[in-house]
Design a protein around this motif. Structure first.
Motif, PDB file in Angstrom:
ATOM      1  N   TRP A  22     -32.929  -8.565 -16.221  1.00  0.00           N
ATOM      2  CA  TRP A  22     -34.162  -8.730 -15.439  1.00  0.00           C
ATOM      3  C   TRP A  22     -35.384  -8.522 -16.333  1.00  0.00           C
ATOM      4  O   TRP A  22     -36.300  -9.332 -16.338  1.00  0.00           O
ATOM      5  CB  TRP A  22     -34.178  -7.724 -14.282  1.00  0.00           C
ATOM      6  N   HIS A  25     -35.687 -11.317 -18.913  1.00  0.00           N
ATOM      7  CA  HIS A  25     -36.069 -12.567 -18.268  1.00  0.00           C
ATOM      8  C   HIS A  25     -37.552 -12.558 -17.889  1.00  0.00           C
ATOM      9  O   HIS A  25     -38.276 -13.511 -18.153  1.00  0.00           O
ATOM     10  CB  HIS A  25     -35.196 -12.792 -17.043  1.00  0.00           C
ATOM     11  N   LYS A  26     -38.002 -11.466 -17.277  1.00  0.00           N
ATOM     12  CA  LYS A  26     -39.379 -11.411 -16.787  1.00  0.00           C
ATOM     13  C   LYS A  26     -40.407 -11.267 -17.905  1.00  0.00           C
ATOM     14  O   LYS A  26     -41.424 -11.961 -17.912  1.00  0.00           O
ATOM     15  CB  LYS A  26     -39.539 -10.267 -15.793  1.00  0.00           C
ATOM     16  N   TYR A  27     -40.167 -10.367 -18.847  1.00  0.00           N
ATOM     17  CA  TYR A  27     -41.195 -10.018 -19.824  1.00  0.00           C
ATOM     18  C   TYR A  27     -41.035 -10.677 -21.193  1.00  0.00           C
ATOM     19  O   TYR A  27     -41.994 -10.741 -21.948  1.00  0.00           O
ATOM     20  CB  TYR A  27     -41.268  -8.500 -19.991  1.00  0.00           C
ATOM     21  N   HIS A  30     -40.153 -15.107 -19.940  1.00  0.00           N
ATOM     22  CA  HIS A  30     -41.356 -15.624 -19.290  1.00  0.00           C
ATOM     23  C   HIS A  30     -42.602 -15.043 -19.935  1.00  0.00           C
ATOM     24  O   HIS A  30     -43.691 -15.128 -19.372  1.00  0.00           O
ATOM     25  CB  HIS A  30     -41.342 -15.323 -17.782  1.00  0.00           C
ATOM     26  N   HIS A 125     -36.532 -18.992  -7.911  1.00  0.00           N
ATOM     27  CA  HIS A 125     -37.008 -18.731  -9.270  1.00  0.00           C
ATOM     28  C   HIS A 125     -37.378 -20.040  -9.965  1.00  0.00           C
ATOM     29  O   HIS A 125     -38.400 -20.132 -10.637  1.00  0.00           O
ATOM     30  CB  HIS A 125     -35.951 -17.989 -10.079  1.00  0.00           C
ATOM     31  N   LYS A 131     -44.496 -20.406 -16.829  1.00  0.00           N
ATOM     32  CA  LYS A 131     -44.022 -19.064 -17.135  1.00  0.00           C
ATOM     33  C   LYS A 131     -44.612 -18.004 -16.216  1.00  0.00           C
ATOM     34  O   LYS A 131     -44.104 -16.897 -16.140  1.00  0.00           O
ATOM     35  CB  LYS A 131     -44.280 -18.724 -18.599  1.00  0.00           C
ATOM     36  N   GLU A 135     -40.505 -15.435  -9.636  1.00  0.00           N
ATOM     37  CA  GLU A 135     -39.882 -14.432  -8.782  1.00  0.00           C
ATOM     38  C   GLU A 135     -38.392 -14.451  -9.050  1.00  0.00           C
ATOM     39  O   GLU A 135     -37.873 -15.376  -9.663  1.00  0.00           O
ATOM     40  CB  GLU A 135     -40.173 -14.704  -7.309  1.00  0.00           C
ATOM     41  N   PHE A 137     -36.030 -12.451 -10.995  1.00  0.00           N
ATOM     42  CA  PHE A 137     -35.657 -12.519 -12.404  1.00  0.00           C
ATOM     43  C   PHE A 137     -34.267 -11.962 -12.671  1.00  0.00           C
ATOM     44  O   PHE A 137     -33.750 -12.096 -13.763  1.00  0.00           O
ATOM     45  CB  PHE A 137     -36.700 -11.795 -13.255  1.00  0.00           C
TER      46      PHE A 137
END
Length: 149
Positions: A22, A25-27, A30, A125, A131, A135, A137
């Motif tokens: 997570w 993937h998020k930071y 993206h 998602h 990027k 939502e 992640f």
């Protein structure tokens, strides 16, 4: 070392990998490495391999490194950590690449509540092509709201 410690470390590693996936993937995907992840959201290529697959290679190297630390240096904790990362990678590959994205045409007819929720969350998602403003992640554990529809 006792087997119970190996099992606990293995399970803890597997569970922590969802948080790591997570976060990555998020930071990272993206974030500053969007260029590697972008082709996964924008299917503007005709080949099977995506630059995004380099993230899988990275975690495979981390897993192999821990197993080698156990084998070559005698670091007992290296084996359950390496195998926990490997097990998560296999689960991720089965759910994300095979079940959701159908990179191999199997598991097409899975329609249980979990399968529908994970598929729905991942679809949400991917509705964001850029990027930002993403939502969902995570991968194996998604918000309950996607199971209640």
């Amino acid at each position: 070392m006792e087997l119970i410690f190996w099992i606990v470390i293995f399970i803890a590693t597997f569970l922590m990998m969802e948080g790591m996936a997570w976060f990555t993937h998020k930071y990272i995907m993206h974030g500053f490495l969007w260029k590697l992840h972008q082709d996964h959201h924008k299917k503007d290529h005709s080949h099977w391999w995506e630059r995004n697959d380099l993230f899988f290679v990275f975690y495979a190297i981390v897993s192999i490194t821990f197993i080698l630390l156990w084998r070559l240096e005698g670091l007992w904790i290296g084996l359950p950590i390496g195998l926990g990362i490997l097990a998560y990678g296999i689960a991720y590959f089965m759910v994300h690449d095979i079940f959701i994205h159908q990179r191999f045409k199997i598991f097409r007819n899975a329609n249980n509540k979990y399968a529908k929720g994970v598929r729905r969350a991942h679809k949400m998602h991917h509705k964001h092509l850029g990027k930002d403003e993403g939502e969902c992640f995570g991968m194996l554990w998604v918000p309950f709201k996607y199971f209640n529809k």
